[in-house]
Scaffold this active site. Structure first.
Site, PDB file in Angstrom:
ATOM      1  N   ASP A   1       8.320  19.790 -25.138  1.00  0.00           N
ATOM      2  CA  ASP A   1       9.349  20.840 -25.081  1.00  0.00           C
ATOM      3  C   ASP A   1      10.719  20.298 -25.500  1.00  0.00           C
ATOM      4  O   ASP A   1      11.738  20.608 -24.867  1.00  0.00           O
ATOM      5  CB  ASP A   1       9.431  21.448 -23.680  1.00  0.00           C
ATOM      6  CG  ASP A   1       8.145  22.126 -23.248  1.00  0.00           C
ATOM      7  OD1 ASP A   1       7.237  22.243 -24.081  1.00  0.00           O
ATOM      8  OD2 ASP A   1       8.047  22.525 -22.082  1.00  0.00           O
TER       9      ASP A   1
ATOM     10  N   ASP B   1       4.371  21.271 -27.920  1.00  0.00           N
ATOM     11  CA  ASP B   1       5.236  22.465 -27.905  1.00  0.00           C
ATOM     12  C   ASP B   1       6.692  22.067 -28.129  1.00  0.00           C
ATOM     13  O   ASP B   1       7.589  22.577 -27.447  1.00  0.00           O
ATOM     14  CB  ASP B   1       5.106  23.200 -26.569  1.00  0.00           C
ATOM     15  CG  ASP B   1       3.666  23.593 -26.260  1.00  0.00           C
ATOM     16  OD1 ASP B   1       2.875  23.751 -27.201  1.00  0.00           O
ATOM     17  OD2 ASP B   1       3.337  23.718 -25.058  1.00  0.00           O
TER      18      ASP B   1
END
Length: 324
Positions: free
Chosen positions: A154, A175
């Protein structure tokens, strides 16, 4: 009827953008300098941001001298029109090492509209054992030029608003570009650290009426062979486009994941247009991704998708001294 509705939305967005810019001159700015040696106005970046008046209505240009700044930075929502600029992305670093909650852990959080960052490295050193956001952008009209954004999971929480990233280097494994913003990434390098099961994007669009999504235009994808997919759906209507992008062998042949939810395969919008390189071979792509036609790709190939022509501003050329 649908076309009329889209036109009305674009007109309203255009009016909003104009209202946001009339209060400031695009060429004049208050200059604040940050220098760890004590030769500037402040030694720390957060001190310089704190010195900007609440409900600010003029451009503020914070020039940051080279160095490693160990700070957790927040640009508050009531301080728009700030630019933070280093001299080179490689010699001006903002770093922290927090992890856990995606909204609390970022090294750098942008909450104010009309924000610009230039030539900065923004890093979270939390490591590979959990979420450690380097940059959170939770505001409309934010632009990043020549920045390096570094973490593992992230890395970039591209939360909401309209954003533009140009010539940036973004690194991570899982991600590492996530959120529900409407963002254009142009001429950026996306580098995957994943050895396997890596994912570049987790876009969070929740309904077909949301004008959000990530577009990667003229970018470059690098990393270890075969271990990374282009994206997976955080939201059921996740939308991600890659156009004119070089894909190395880091990209797995299937290209995309459904995050173990086959229902999302019917609603996501995952497209590729004229990409090239060994990872761009679509012969083994998942059947629910799209090879876009020229007409299908056109809405995503310029700054109109983020309304950028009305809010992206040039670097100021005239400065006035900051008064403490």
């Amino acid at each position: 009827m649908a076309a009329v509705c889209v036109l009305l939305v674009l007109i309203l967005l255009h009016k909003t953008d104009l209202c946001s810019s009339v209060a400031v001159s695009s060429t004049d700015a208050v200059l604040i300098t940050v220098d760890q040696s004590g030769k500037g106005d402040y030694r720390r970046i957060q001190e310089a941001i704190n010195a900007v008046a609440s409900n600010n209505s003029e451009l503020v240009y914070i020039s940051i001298k080279p160095g490693i700044y160990r700070e957790k930075i927040v640009v508050p929502a009531d301080k728009p029109f700030i630019t933070l600029s280093g001299t080179e992305g490689s010699n001006t670093t903002i770093t922290w090492n927090d992890g856990g909650d995606i909204f609390d852990s970022p090294t750098f959080s942008v909450m104010a509209s009309d924000f610009v960052a230039r030539y900065l490295t923004i890093r979270n050193d939390f490591g590979t054992t959990g979420k450690g956001i380097a940059l959170r952008v939770s505001a409309d009209r934010a632009a990043f030029y020549g920045c390096q954004i570094l973490s593992y999971q992230d890395t970039l929480l591209d939360d909401f608003g309209r954003h533009y990233y140009y010539n940036c280097y973004i690194e991570g494994a899982t991600d590492f570009i996530c959120g529900n913003a409407a963002s254009l990434f142009e001429s950026c390098q996306l580098h995957s650290l994943a050895k396997n099961l890596g994912t570049i994007t987790a876009q969070h669009r929740n309904s077909p009426s949301e004008n959000t999504g990530f577009t990667f235009l003229g970018c470059k994808i690098t990393g270890l062979d075969g271990g990374t997919t282009l994206g997976r759906p955080w939201g059921p209507f996740s939308r991600v486009i890659y156009a004119h992008t070089y894909m190395s062998s880091a990209i797995s042949p299937d290209g995309w994941q459904d995050w173990d939810d086959p229902r999302k395969e019917r609603t996501v919008y995952y497209g590729e247009y004229k990409c090239y390189g060994p990872g761009a071979d679509r012969s083994k792509r998942v059947r629910w991704s799209r090879e876009l036609s020229r007409d299908e790709s056109l809405p995503f190939l310029n700054k109109a998708m983020i309304g950028g022509r009305s809010w992206l501003r040039p670097t100021p050329v005239h400065f006035k001294k900051h008064v403490k």
